[in-house]
Design a protein around this motif. Structure first.
Motif, short mmCIF file in Angstrom:
data_model
loop_
_atom_site.label_atom_id
_atom_site.label_comp_id
_atom_site.label_asym_id
_atom_site.label_seq_id
_atom_site.Cartn_x
_atom_site.Cartn_y
_atom_site.Cartn_z
N LEU A 118 48.28 10.84 76.07
CA LEU A 118 47.92 12.26 76.16
C LEU A 118 48.02 12.94 74.80
CD1 LEU A 118 47.08 14.31 78.32
CD2 LEU A 118 49.50 14.83 78.64
N SER A 119 48.89 12.43 73.95
CA SER A 119 49.06 13.00 72.61
C SER A 119 47.79 12.93 71.77
CB SER A 119 50.19 12.28 71.87
OG SER A 119 51.41 12.45 72.54
N GLU A 120 46.85 12.08 72.13
CA GLU A 120 45.61 11.94 71.39
C GLU A 120 44.52 12.92 71.87
OE1 GLU A 120 45.11 9.31 68.70
OE2 GLU A 120 47.17 10.03 68.86
N THR A 121 44.80 13.69 72.90
CA THR A 121 43.80 14.57 73.52
C THR A 121 43.18 15.55 72.53
OG1 THR A 121 44.91 14.38 75.64
CG2 THR A 121 43.43 16.24 75.37
N TYR A 130 57.53 14.80 78.05
CA TYR A 130 56.91 16.03 77.56
C TYR A 130 57.59 17.21 78.25
CZ TYR A 130 52.89 13.06 76.27
OH TYR A 130 52.07 12.10 75.75
N ASN A 166 54.75 18.41 73.12
CA ASN A 166 55.30 17.15 72.66
C ASN A 166 56.76 17.42 72.28
OD1 ASN A 166 55.51 14.54 71.82
ND2 ASN A 166 54.07 14.73 70.12
N VAL A 211 50.17 19.38 73.02
CA VAL A 211 49.35 18.27 73.51
C VAL A 211 48.13 18.80 74.24
CG1 VAL A 211 49.35 16.23 75.00
CG2 VAL A 211 51.38 16.80 73.67
N LEU A 225 52.72 6.68 69.01
CA LEU A 225 52.75 7.69 70.08
C LEU A 225 54.12 7.80 70.76
CD1 LEU A 225 49.26 7.00 71.69
CD2 LEU A 225 49.87 8.71 69.97
#
Length: 155
Positions: free
Chosen positions: A140-143, A48, A105, A87, A38
């Motif tokens: 947050l990138s996994e949202t 970001y 991102n 994101v 990440l």
């Protein structure tokens, strides 16, 4: 007896609470592989770019033209998401200033400008944009991956 009980509550409960907080903080498990994936810094954070969407100057377009531009806008959102550059995105509820937001991102405003450069709603001035660097959790990138698992309907 009531005074002693209150005194005990004032002294013991905060100490117990602090102990629980300390126990919680020492039980976190650092995942270096995930942090690296990440691009998290030592605090689990990263840079970001927030993109605020506002009503643009092109306010007298036909409904058909406006609908076409918004379809292209949604296609651009999908393209950015598929590329791992988007994101979070979504509209704001009715207000006097902002229409929606992207969190990209991206590590610079220049990169963010390039990412939204082909958005037809932005290019036609149907939407105006405002860019702002932001420091937030790398998680947050996994949202969007989580979102795919909870949406019943897709746009």
């Amino acid at each position: 007896m009531g005074k002693i009980l209150r005194f005990t509550q004032l002294i013991v409960l905060p100490i117990l609470g602090a102990g629980l907080l300390q126990a919680q903080s020492t039980t976190s498990v650092y995942d270096s592989t995930l942090a690296k994936k990440l691009k998290a810094d030592d605090y689990g954070m990263k840079k970001y770019v927030m993109v605020f969407l506002k009503t643009g100057t092109a306010t007298h377009l036909s409904k058909a033209k406006s609908d076409s531009l918004f379809a292209g806008h949604m296609a651009n959102i999908s393209r950015l998401a598929d590329a791992g550059k988007l994101v979070v995105a979504g509209p704001f509820f009715k207000n006097d200033k902002y229409r929606g937001i992207f969190i990209l991102n991206a590590t610079s405003v220049e990169e963010a400008r390039e990412l939204v450069a082909i958005d037809p709603a932005i290019n036609s001035d149907l939407l105006a944009v405002e860019f702002l660097l932001w420091y937030g959790s790398a998680a947050l990138s996994e949202t969007l991956q989580i979102h795919k698992r909870i949406e019943k309907k897709s746009h």
